[in-house]
Design an enzyme around this catalytic site. Structure first.
Site, PDB file in Angstrom:
ATOM      1  N   CYS A 118     -21.249 -49.803 -35.633  1.00  0.00           N
ATOM      2  CA  CYS A 118     -22.276 -49.870 -34.577  1.00  0.00           C
ATOM      3  C   CYS A 118     -23.402 -50.841 -34.912  1.00  0.00           C
ATOM      4  O   CYS A 118     -24.242 -51.139 -34.060  1.00  0.00           O
ATOM      5  CB  CYS A 118     -22.868 -48.489 -34.339  1.00  0.00           C
ATOM      6  SG  CYS A 118     -21.627 -47.293 -33.902  1.00  0.00           S
ATOM      7  N   HIS A 258     -30.008 -47.801 -32.074  1.00  0.00           N
ATOM      8  CA  HIS A 258     -28.610 -47.664 -31.659  1.00  0.00           C
ATOM      9  C   HIS A 258     -28.449 -46.297 -30.998  1.00  0.00           C
ATOM     10  O   HIS A 258     -28.977 -45.294 -31.489  1.00  0.00           O
ATOM     11  CB  HIS A 258     -27.692 -47.796 -32.877  1.00  0.00           C
ATOM     12  CG  HIS A 258     -26.310 -47.295 -32.600  1.00  0.00           C
ATOM     13  ND1 HIS A 258     -25.584 -47.716 -31.514  1.00  0.00           N
ATOM     14  CD2 HIS A 258     -25.530 -46.387 -33.247  1.00  0.00           C
ATOM     15  CE1 HIS A 258     -24.425 -47.088 -31.502  1.00  0.00           C
ATOM     16  NE2 HIS A 258     -24.369 -46.267 -32.538  1.00  0.00           N
ATOM     17  N   ASN A 288     -22.169 -43.056 -26.750  1.00  0.00           N
ATOM     18  CA  ASN A 288     -22.271 -44.000 -27.868  1.00  0.00           C
ATOM     19  C   ASN A 288     -21.293 -45.145 -27.618  1.00  0.00           C
ATOM     20  O   ASN A 288     -20.078 -44.947 -27.695  1.00  0.00           O
ATOM     21  CB  ASN A 288     -21.946 -43.266 -29.180  1.00  0.00           C
ATOM     22  CG  ASN A 288     -22.024 -44.185 -30.407  1.00  0.00           C
ATOM     23  OD1 ASN A 288     -22.101 -45.408 -30.276  1.00  0.00           O
ATOM     24  ND2 ASN A 288     -21.987 -43.594 -31.581  1.00  0.00           N
TER      25      ASN A 288
END
Ligand code: ACO
Length: 331
Positions: A118, A258, A288
């Protein structure tokens, strides 16, 4: 480490693309033993987007890239490098960046992938900075795309509620004014790799009927372990990057973490003493989406007219590897 070179790179366009199909928490209630209430209170997610059967990561990334070029007022011939961040490539090889190059009809320019979970979008920004300031490239398309739902185990309630598919992109060029990237910090710790990984499909466990039967081609995660490391490392990255830019916590106008989990996002905000209205979050809509989350947040923030010239934005990410990074940016 104080940066000697005061030149900066800046973002001259942003954009993103999400697939049409929406999967809500109520849909998930029919698939695994979970509830909308559990998912929302533990993660902040309400729904996520799912790529169709014939949509690979590059298909999402190509759409995001086209919108980003349009936002920057550029044609595809104007870019001289494509960097793609992804953990869910179309194919192990060629790189997804090469499929994107083909799909965009770009010139014969370099194109490659980076794999940093990520954190990939921030790793890409950091890499792009040196390539631009070294004079190697003038205008880079950085695109982060994921089709994580293709490697999701839909029988496992611990993971299948979390992820979504999306792509987000930015055009990066040298800045000739005050705006741009002020400082960065990036790290990795491979010792913790198996807390969040896709075990099979590479050379460690090549594809076999056994690996398929055991769902080893799907993402596996020890969620609560990842959670603890994410909060600690994202705070560390944020504090380091502020110091490197000569900034204080109070200078942050917007924090873009994030989008892994609303509780992680809120914890980082509290630790940095950034008021909730300045901590951007869109996890309720997309889940996500890994590398795509930061560029999507940036685009939404700028489209909503919330970012003013001179605002200090802190971007902060954590992901598989483990990897973590942060960037300070003057808008
Ligand atoms: N519905 C209902 N119950 C569930 C669900 C679900 N979907 N999932 C787990 N549970 C249960 C567990 O079985 C457990 O039950 P038990 O106590 O009877 O054993 C209980 O809920 C608590 O489980 P935990 O895993 O401890 O729950 P936690 O509060 O940690 O939340 C979560 C889990 C949401 C996964 C959280 O740990 C998380 O978000 N972790 C971070 C993920 C992350 O940051 N990823 C970042 C990078 S992603 C990337 O790089 C691709």
């Amino acid at each position: 480490m104080e940066r000697k070179d005061k030149r900066k790179i800046k973002i001259t366009g942003t954009g993103f693309y999400v697939p049409d199909k929406v999967l809500t928490n109520f849909d998930l209630e029919k698939m695994v033993n979970t509830s909308d209430e559990w998912i929302f209170t533990r993660t902040g997610i309400k729904e996520r987007r799912i790529a169709s059967k014939d949509q690979a990561t590059s298909d999402l990334a190509i759409e995001a890239s086209k919108l980003t070029l349009k936002d920057a007022g550029l044609k595809v011939k104007d870019i001289d490098l494509i960097i793609t961040a992804t953990s869910t490539p179309d194919t192990i090889f060629p790189s997804t960046a090469c499929w994107i190059q083909k799909g965009l009809g770009a010139d014969i320019i370099p194109a490659f992938d980076i794999s940093a979970g990520c954190t990939g979008f921030l790793y890409g920004m950091i890499l792009a900075e040196s390539m631009i300031l070294n004079g190697q490239h003038k205008r880079i398309l950085l695109v982060g795309g994921e089709a994580l739902t293709k490697v999701t185990n839909w029988k496992n309630r611990n993971t299948c509620i979390l992820f979504g598919d999306a792509a987000g992109a930015a055009i990066l060029e040298e800045s000739h004014d005050d705006s741009g990237m002020l400082s960065y910090y990036w790290k990795a710790d491979g010792n913790l790799g198996d807390l969040l990984y896709q075990p099979a499909g590479g050379t460690r466990i090549p594809a076999s009927t056994q690996s398929l039967a055991q769902d080893l081609h799907c993402l596996q995660m020890k969620g609560n372990e990842v959670f603890k490391h994410a909060v600690k490392r994202m705070e560390e990255a944020a504090l380091e990057v502020l110091e490197r830019a000569g900034l204080k916590k109070e200078d942050i106008d917007f924090l873009i973490p994030h989008q892994a989990n609303k509780r992680i996002i809120e914890a980082i905000g509290r630790r940095l003493r950034v008021p909730p209205e300045k901590v951007y979050s869109n996890i309720h809509k997309y889940g996500n989406v890994s590398v795509a989350s930061i560029p999507i947040c940036l685009h939404e923030l700028s489209q909503e007219g919330k970012l003013k010239k001179g605002d200090i934005v802190l971007m902060d990410a954590f992901g598989a590897g483990f990897t973590w990074a942060a960037v300070t940016y003057r808008w």
